[in-house]
Design a protein around this motif. Sequence first.
Motif, PDB file in Angstrom:
ATOM      1  N   TYR A 156      29.930  77.580  55.943  1.00 27.93           N
ATOM      2  CA  TYR A 156      28.925  78.626  56.149  1.00 27.93           C
ATOM      3  C   TYR A 156      27.539  78.022  55.965  1.00 27.93           C
ATOM      4  CZ  TYR A 156      32.868  81.841  55.584  1.00 27.93           C
ATOM      5  OH  TYR A 156      34.069  82.491  55.724  1.00 27.93           O
ATOM      6  N   ALA A 190      36.343  76.174  56.287  1.00 29.50           N
ATOM      7  CA  ALA A 190      35.237  77.022  56.749  1.00 29.50           C
ATOM      8  C   ALA A 190      33.931  76.501  56.167  1.00 29.50           C
ATOM      9  CB  ALA A 190      35.462  78.471  56.324  1.00 29.50           C
ATOM     10  N   ASP A 247      35.442  75.101  60.925  1.00 31.45           N
ATOM     11  CA  ASP A 247      35.031  76.401  61.458  1.00 31.45           C
ATOM     12  C   ASP A 247      33.649  76.717  60.895  1.00 31.45           C
ATOM     13  OD1 ASP A 247      37.528  76.728  62.750  1.00 31.45           O
ATOM     14  OD2 ASP A 247      38.426  77.457  60.889  1.00 31.45           O
ATOM     15  N   VAL A 248      32.617  76.432  61.672  1.00 34.06           N
ATOM     16  CA  VAL A 248      31.233  76.575  61.203  1.00 34.06           C
ATOM     17  C   VAL A 248      30.688  77.943  61.591  1.00 34.06           C
ATOM     18  CG1 VAL A 248      28.906  75.606  61.283  1.00 34.06           C
ATOM     19  CG2 VAL A 248      30.891  74.094  61.442  1.00 34.06           C
ATOM     20  N   THR A 249      30.137  78.645  60.612  1.00 33.85           N
ATOM     21  CA  THR A 249      29.565  79.969  60.843  1.00 33.85           C
ATOM     22  C   THR A 249      28.156  80.021  60.277  1.00 33.85           C
ATOM     23  OG1 THR A 249      31.759  80.996  60.649  1.00 33.85           O
ATOM     24  CG2 THR A 249      29.848  82.448  60.474  1.00 33.85           C
ATOM     25  N   ASN A 250      27.190  80.391  61.090  1.00 35.89           N
ATOM     26  CA  ASN A 250      25.824  80.620  60.610  1.00 35.89           C
ATOM     27  C   ASN A 250      25.719  82.054  60.092  1.00 35.89           C
ATOM     28  OD1 ASN A 250      24.881  78.044  61.357  1.00 35.89           O
ATOM     29  ND2 ASN A 250      24.537  78.724  63.459  1.00 35.89           N
ATOM     30  N   VAL A 251      25.252  82.203  58.875  1.00 35.88           N
ATOM     31  CA  VAL A 251      25.086  83.538  58.292  1.00 35.88           C
ATOM     32  C   VAL A 251      23.602  83.798  58.056  1.00 35.88           C
ATOM     33  CG1 VAL A 251      27.371  83.513  57.235  1.00 35.88           C
ATOM     34  CG2 VAL A 251      25.412  82.673  55.940  1.00 35.88           C
ATOM     35  N   GLN A 280      30.352  84.872  50.089  1.00 34.04           N
ATOM     36  CA  GLN A 280      29.577  85.722  50.991  1.00 34.04           C
ATOM     37  C   GLN A 280      28.496  86.480  50.224  1.00 34.04           C
ATOM     38  OE1 GLN A 280      29.862  85.582  54.211  1.00 34.04           O
ATOM     39  NE2 GLN A 280      31.653  84.246  54.156  1.00 34.04           N
ATOM     40  N   ASN A 287      23.618  78.992  55.622  1.00 30.86           N
ATOM     41  CA  ASN A 287      22.738  80.131  55.312  1.00 30.86           C
ATOM     42  C   ASN A 287      21.360  79.911  55.933  1.00 30.86           C
ATOM     43  OD1 ASN A 287      21.905  82.531  54.256  1.00 30.86           O
ATOM     44  ND2 ASN A 287      22.030  81.915  52.112  1.00 30.86           N
ATOM     45  N   ASP A 326      36.252  83.380  48.755  1.00 28.20           N
ATOM     46  CA  ASP A 326      35.421  83.532  49.943  1.00 28.20           C
ATOM     47  C   ASP A 326      34.497  84.737  49.801  1.00 28.20           C
ATOM     48  OD1 ASP A 326      34.567  84.253  52.666  1.00 28.20           O
ATOM     49  OD2 ASP A 326      35.957  82.705  53.316  1.00 28.20           O
ATOM     50  N   SER A 340      24.179  71.595  55.760  1.00 30.48           N
ATOM     51  CA  SER A 340      25.213  71.600  56.802  1.00 30.48           C
ATOM     52  C   SER A 340      25.584  70.176  57.201  1.00 30.48           C
ATOM     53  CB  SER A 340      24.723  72.385  58.015  1.00 30.48           C
ATOM     54  OG  SER A 340      25.635  72.287  59.086  1.00 30.48           O
TER      55      SER A 340
END
Length: 394
Positions: free
Chosen positions: A131, A129, A189-193, A93, A133, A89, A145
């Motif tokens: 992510y 997860a 678990d979707v995260t926008n970075v 990142q 971008n 992970d 996505s």
Amino acid sequence: MSIFKNKLTLLLPVIVIVVLFIFSLTAIPSINPAPKQLPVAIVNEDEGVDIPNQGNVNMGDLIVQNAQAAASGTEAGEAPIKWIGVGSDEEVQAGLNDQQYYAALVIPADFSRNQASLRSPEPTQAHVAIYVNQGMSTMASTMASQVLNQLVDGINAKLQGELIAFFDEQGGTMSTKQAAAFAAPIVKDVTNVNVTGTHSAGGNAPFSLFQPLWMASIVGGIIFLFVKKSLKLTSPIAKLKVNLAQVLYGIVLALIAGYSFTWFADNWGLNIPQFNETALFLAISYMAFFLMISAVFSLIGIKGMAIFVIFLFFGAPLLNMPAEFLPSFYQDYVLTWLPMRFMIEGLRELFFFGQGLSMNHATTVLVWLAAISTLVLLASAFIPSRRRGTASEQ
């Protein structure tokens, strides 16, 4: 004399067709753009689970294999996604921040263990997860996505079918906990970075600043061309002095352009996270473009305008699209030659990746462009006028 006997009049249909053909090429990239080889990271930290009579089963490995098999199932080089295996992970990142991936899928260590528990009285939903971008490209990251979400949704549907069959064999009874887990066996678990945020022109803020700066650079070069024409210089030393003055005045123009344009954009409502850094970077961009245009004008006169008009018409459709959405010809032979793309790349890092002004790749290229253009502009003073068009176009 009849106008229909003039050679230009007779050639006009051909000229019109040629112009239409040339400028119609600018529309090709935006006609049904399809992604090819979008880099997406995938991390499998799954430790697997021991199942009686089956040994250690690693569901994460199966997901990776299925994803890569689906990508390689199309014609070579035409797969929409290029899966890139990453070790952890933390590495993902770092890669997202370095703009290596448009998105990433991370499968945690307890993935298989939680999946196996779905058939037990105490089920635990498995998590993955995702992510996204955003700052790298809104268009490409959204597409990546969607692919990741479809991948997980497909696995969920398959698991639900298997669970239905399992509970049918057990008499069709299901506890409340099992029913809740059955609704979504795998949780995303979707995260926008590197988020683009609001007031960023939908993530296209860097592109929206390109055209005004480019046009201002052309106007500056044209005005200097006519100013030097009015001076009627003949001596190489006199021309050199004027060209040197043009370079020095260009620095002043660049600072004025950079700070005023940043102030305008900020007051228009565009989100400028780092005002001074943005203004200085725009100044560097203006300086590079102004000197490049001035050098070309100094060599071939106002005829050089055609080059920069073509740059604008061909560049605008390309600069707002990810490279992976462009035909191979435009990726290899057009996009790589557009100096404006470095301005947009640098602004993207300033706006969305939290990086301050530094000698990164984009800034370095623009500085070198300014330096080489300066040398060409100064050297043009010693080139006889007849090799650069008329004597008045210095």
